[in-house]
Write a protein that holds these residues in place. Structure first.
Motif, short mmCIF file in Angstrom:
data_model
loop_
_atom_site.label_atom_id
_atom_site.label_comp_id
_atom_site.label_asym_id
_atom_site.label_seq_id
_atom_site.Cartn_x
_atom_site.Cartn_y
_atom_site.Cartn_z
N LEU A 1 0.81 -1.22 0.00
CA LEU A 1 0.00 0.00 0.00
C LEU A 1 0.84 1.26 0.00
N CYS A 2 2.10 1.17 0.39
CA CYS A 2 2.95 2.36 0.47
C CYS A 2 4.16 2.16 -0.43
N LYS A 3 4.46 3.17 -1.23
CA LYS A 3 5.60 3.12 -2.14
C LYS A 3 6.41 4.40 -2.00
N PHE A 4 7.71 4.26 -2.21
CA PHE A 4 8.62 5.41 -2.14
C PHE A 4 9.56 5.34 -3.33
N ASN A 5 9.59 6.40 -4.10
CA ASN A 5 10.40 6.43 -5.32
C ASN A 5 11.84 6.85 -5.06
N GLY A 6 12.19 7.12 -3.82
CA GLY A 6 13.55 7.50 -3.48
C GLY A 6 13.83 8.98 -3.53
N LYS A 7 12.87 9.80 -3.92
CA LYS A 7 13.06 11.24 -4.01
C LYS A 7 12.63 11.90 -2.70
N LEU A 8 13.56 12.60 -2.06
CA LEU A 8 13.24 13.26 -0.80
C LEU A 8 12.31 14.44 -0.99
N ASP A 9 12.18 14.93 -2.22
CA ASP A 9 11.25 16.04 -2.47
C ASP A 9 9.81 15.62 -2.21
N ASP A 10 9.52 14.32 -2.28
CA ASP A 10 8.17 13.82 -2.05
C ASP A 10 7.89 13.55 -0.58
N VAL A 11 8.88 13.74 0.27
CA VAL A 11 8.72 13.49 1.70
C VAL A 11 8.36 14.80 2.39
N VAL A 12 7.26 14.78 3.12
CA VAL A 12 6.80 15.97 3.85
C VAL A 12 6.54 15.58 5.29
N SER A 13 6.55 16.57 6.15
CA SER A 13 6.24 16.34 7.56
C SER A 13 4.74 16.50 7.79
N THR A 14 4.20 15.63 8.62
CA THR A 14 2.77 15.69 8.92
C THR A 14 2.56 15.37 10.39
N PRO A 15 1.65 16.03 11.08
CA PRO A 15 1.42 15.74 12.49
C PRO A 15 0.42 14.60 12.65
N ILE A 16 0.66 13.77 13.64
CA ILE A 16 -0.27 12.69 13.98
C ILE A 16 -0.52 12.74 15.49
N TYR A 17 -1.71 12.36 15.88
CA TYR A 17 -2.10 12.30 17.29
C TYR A 17 -2.12 10.84 17.68
N ALA A 18 -1.17 10.44 18.53
CA ALA A 18 -0.99 9.03 18.83
C ALA A 18 -0.66 8.86 20.31
N GLN A 19 -0.19 7.68 20.66
CA GLN A 19 0.22 7.40 22.03
C GLN A 19 1.68 7.02 22.04
N SER A 20 2.40 7.57 22.98
CA SER A 20 3.81 7.27 23.14
C SER A 20 3.98 6.32 24.33
N VAL A 21 4.84 5.32 24.16
CA VAL A 21 5.12 4.37 25.24
C VAL A 21 6.18 4.98 26.14
N TYR A 22 5.82 5.29 27.37
CA TYR A 22 6.77 5.87 28.31
C TYR A 22 7.68 4.80 28.91
N ASP A 23 7.09 3.66 29.28
CA ASP A 23 7.87 2.56 29.83
C ASP A 23 7.11 1.27 29.59
N ALA A 24 7.84 0.16 29.52
CA ALA A 24 7.21 -1.13 29.27
C ALA A 24 8.07 -2.23 29.86
N VAL A 25 7.43 -3.30 30.29
CA VAL A 25 8.12 -4.49 30.79
C VAL A 25 7.47 -5.71 30.16
N LEU A 26 8.29 -6.73 29.90
CA LEU A 26 7.83 -7.95 29.25
C LEU A 26 8.21 -9.14 30.12
N PHE A 27 7.27 -10.07 30.26
CA PHE A 27 7.50 -11.26 31.06
C PHE A 27 7.17 -12.50 30.24
N ASN A 28 7.98 -13.54 30.44
CA ASN A 28 7.72 -14.84 29.85
C ASN A 28 7.47 -15.83 30.99
#
Length: 364
Positions: free
Chosen positions: A22-49
């Motif tokens: 679904l996403c393609k990149f032709n290698g040209k940095l001129d086509d890259v723009v900055s965009t804001p997104i509203y998301a969640q950031s992981v502050y800390d995490a622990v994993l157990f097995n």
């Protein structure tokens, strides 16, 4: 998708497919723009097995082996979770119930005393809102540690498959698979795994949003013969029924996260474009997402509404053709005509900022 559009091979009996790119990149940095997104950031995490064990004695398998065959050896043993997609509340479904308690912080509660749950990235009410007095660590610009205890209750069944190498009276060998549905634990007597953890949470004073606590887990199963000996662990009845002794290991992964809502600026090559399957009847189709406004669109269509190119004293107007035009050091317009006198022939293009002239709009 079409019947054969994403298949890895044109074989009609191929039951697998490839996902679309679904996403393609032709290698040209001129086509890259900055965009804001509203998301969640992981502050800390622990994993157990975690791992649990279930021993099974005299488990019956189906179907019965054919008459006149004997078991030479075990080729393979497989195990997978039982799941009934038609009833998620089926007690036979292998289920994990995680009960977590926190020390050093509290979960926000409603008027009935129930923990306040919010929607997480998975689209369900999977996050709880945390609160703690973090003032002591806020002064040090550090996070506040909290401690927790979790109890993982496992209930439900697993499916065990055994591939047997059979031999008939003519010494012809063949692989024969038998299956059994094995109960791990019931709701009245669950298999419980317990562990403790420590995790860090950010300040609850300076942010508009309180941190959230989320957890998710997954379980896999492995099985083997109790003594790894086919002759001792497998028995065959007079009608060909197979009975075995097993050890089932339950492998559990649990992850705890402390997340905070954030607004990020990310680099993007644009929105995902999905190739549509055209319909010969319709000529046009509606869009599903709004078009993104790029900096080029803003500069081309919007301009600067405060600029008046016909005003020689406007700081954003083009410089005069000669020094006799423009403004003096006190900001007073020089009397010489620079082409903007209403009685003189126009030397400038019509002013786009004329208040009586329709203003350009954003592209939609």
């Amino acid at each position: 998708m079409s019947c054969f559009g994403n298949r890895p091979a044109p074989d009609l009996y191929e039951n697998c497919c490839n996902a679309g790119n679904l996403c393609k990149f032709n290698g040209k940095l001129d086509d890259v723009v900055s965009t804001p997104i509203y998301a969640q950031s992981v502050y800390d995490a622990v994993l157990f097995n975690l791992q649990g064990m279930k021993t099974v004695q005299g488990q019956m398998f189906t179907p019965n082996i054919p008459c006149g065959h004997t078991i030479s050896r075990v080729v393979d043993i497989r195990c997978k979770r039982f799941f009934n997609p038609c009833n998620v509340d089926d007690p036979r479904n292998l289920n994990l119930d995680v009960d977590t308690s926190i020390s050093g912080a509290t979960f926000l509660q409603d008027s009935q005393g129930n923990p306040l749950e919010v929607v997480g990235p998975d689209g369900t009410l999977s996050e709880k809102v945390l609160y703690a007095d973090t003032k002591e660590c806020d002064d040090k610009c550090m996070g506040t540690p909290i401690f927790g205890t979790q109890n993982v209750s496992i209930t439900g069944n697993v499916l065990v498959y055994i591939d047997l190498l059979l031999c008939d009276r003519c010494n012809n060998e063949s692989v024969f698979t038998v299956c059994a549905e094995v109960n791990v634990a019931t709701a009245s007597h669950p298999l419980i795994l317990t562990n403790f953890f420590e995790i860090c949470m950010p300040s609850t004073v300076d942010s508009a949003f309180l941190p959230r606590f989320t957890e998710f887990s997954n379980v896999a199963c492995e099985t083997r013969l109790a003594t790894n000996n086919c002759g001792r662990d497998l028995t065959v009845g007079p009608e060909g029924e197979v009975c075995g002794n097993l050890i089932i290991a339950l492998c559990v992964s649990c992850e705890k996260k402390v997340t905070v809502p954030v607004q990020l600026c990310v680099l993007s090559t644009g929105f995902a474009e999905i190739p549509a399957q055209t319909n010969p009847i319709c000529t046009t189709f509606p869009t599903l997402f709004p078009n993104r406004i790029s900096p080029q669109d803003t500069a081309e269509n919007c301009g600067d509404p405060c600029c008046d190119p016909c005003d020689p004293c406007d700081p954003c107007a083009p410089p005069p053709a000669n020094t006799a035009c423009g403004c003096d050091s006190n900001g007073t317009p020089i009397a010489n005509d620079c082409g903007c006198n209403e009685c003189a022939p126009p030397k400038h293009e019509p002013c786009d900022c004329d208040p009586c002239r329709p203003q350009p709009r954003h592209r939609r």
